[in-house]
Write a protein that holds these residues in place. Structure first.
Motif: not given
Length: 296
Positions: A251, A292, A295-296
């Motif tokens: 991520i 993800e 989104d972060n």
């Protein structure tokens, strides 16, 4: 037999003593990393030393040992905790050198005699404690001993031993650590120094069927009072890696890198350096991780 470490006191508490049978632990590391005989001995001795140091801290507190020498084995890195868990690897697992002049595995040749021996302790405080000393031997037992005396100001003696079979499997592996407490007399120190010079290798004592407690009894055979066993601790090769941990690492990558893994590689495989465990990520899993990350 399950590997374990025995902690003891001798000479009315002026000497702390530790002995460990780590045969299965080192064998597990040898199999996971496919180490050849000289690398096996170098990694094994560092794992044993890590276990001995780890037994001086509590529970999940950790100790990391890094031996960065000038020899062909490269860096040896080991992390242990107070619960008896240890993991580690050697940068070049495929080192097999001729026996040294004494007819023994040439660990010094694999590690080298130039470099840095460093230890980091994470005791759950704001900042971990770090100390380092130069490599003084390359045989590793002397290097652990020198580190403890110079960096932690604890007069100690550390013995580390790994016996490797002709097929590169581990026959026996273990070690001991003796530490002088403040107030120990010169007579006690001299008696132990003399006794240590007469000791056979720990692997020989393990080959003879001696337990960690019996190794300590043998070391302190000249002491009038029997030693006091304080604790027995199971030890094992155990890594705390997980797919979730590697997912967090993915991520943190640029979304472009994740997209390339999806389009070009159609997935990803992460390999843990410490234990060689493999974790596969499908295209769908990478898509979710990429989202993800966005989104972060």
């Amino acid at each position: 037999m399950q590997d374990y470490l025995a902690k003891a006191m001798a000479y009315d508490g002026f000497v702390r003593a530790y002995a460990v049978n780590a045969t299965q632990t080192v064998s597990q590391a040898q199999k996971r990393h496919d180490t050849w005989n000289t690398s096996s001995a170098a990694l094994g001795r560092t794992l044993i030393g890590g276990l001995l140091l780890g037994s001086t801290v509590k529970g999940e507190d950790t100790i990391s040992v890094r031996v960065q020498g000038s020899g062909p084995a490269g860096a040896v890195i080991v992390t242990s905790n107070g619960s008896g868990d240890v993991k580690g690897y050697v940068q070049n697992p495929h080192v097999s050198l001729p026996l040294n002049e004494e007819g023994k595995i040439d660990v010094k040749g694999a590690i080298g005699t130039q470099g840095i021996f460093s230890v980091t302790k994470d005791l759950g405080l704001k900042e971990p404690f770090s100390g380092q000393t130069p490599i003084v031997s390359g045989e590793l037992g002397e290097d652990f001993t020198y580190y403890l005396a110079e960096s932690e100001q604890i007069p100690s003696s550390v013995g580390l031993s790994v016996s490797v079979d002709v097929d590169d499997s581990i026959k026996t592996a273990g070690g001991f650590m003796l530490q002088m407490m403040p107030g120990a007399s010169e007579g006690v120190v001299a008696a132990l120094e003399k006794r240590i010079r007469q000791l056979p290798k720990v692997s020989v004592m393990l080959d003879d069927g001696k337990s960690p407690e019996e190794i300590l009894d043998f070391i302190f055979a000249d002491e009038p009072k029997p030693i006091t066993i304080l604790e027995k601790l199971s030890v094992q090769f155990r890594c705390d890696c997980s797919k979730e941990r590697f997912a967090k690492g993915l991520i943190s990558l640029e979304t472009q890198e994740l997209q390339e893994m999806i389009e070009q590689d159609h997935g990803a495989e992460a390999v843990c350096t410490f234990c060689q465990e493999k974790y596969k990520f499908s295209e769908q899993e990478l898509e979710l991780l990429k989202q993800e990350a966005v989104d972060n």
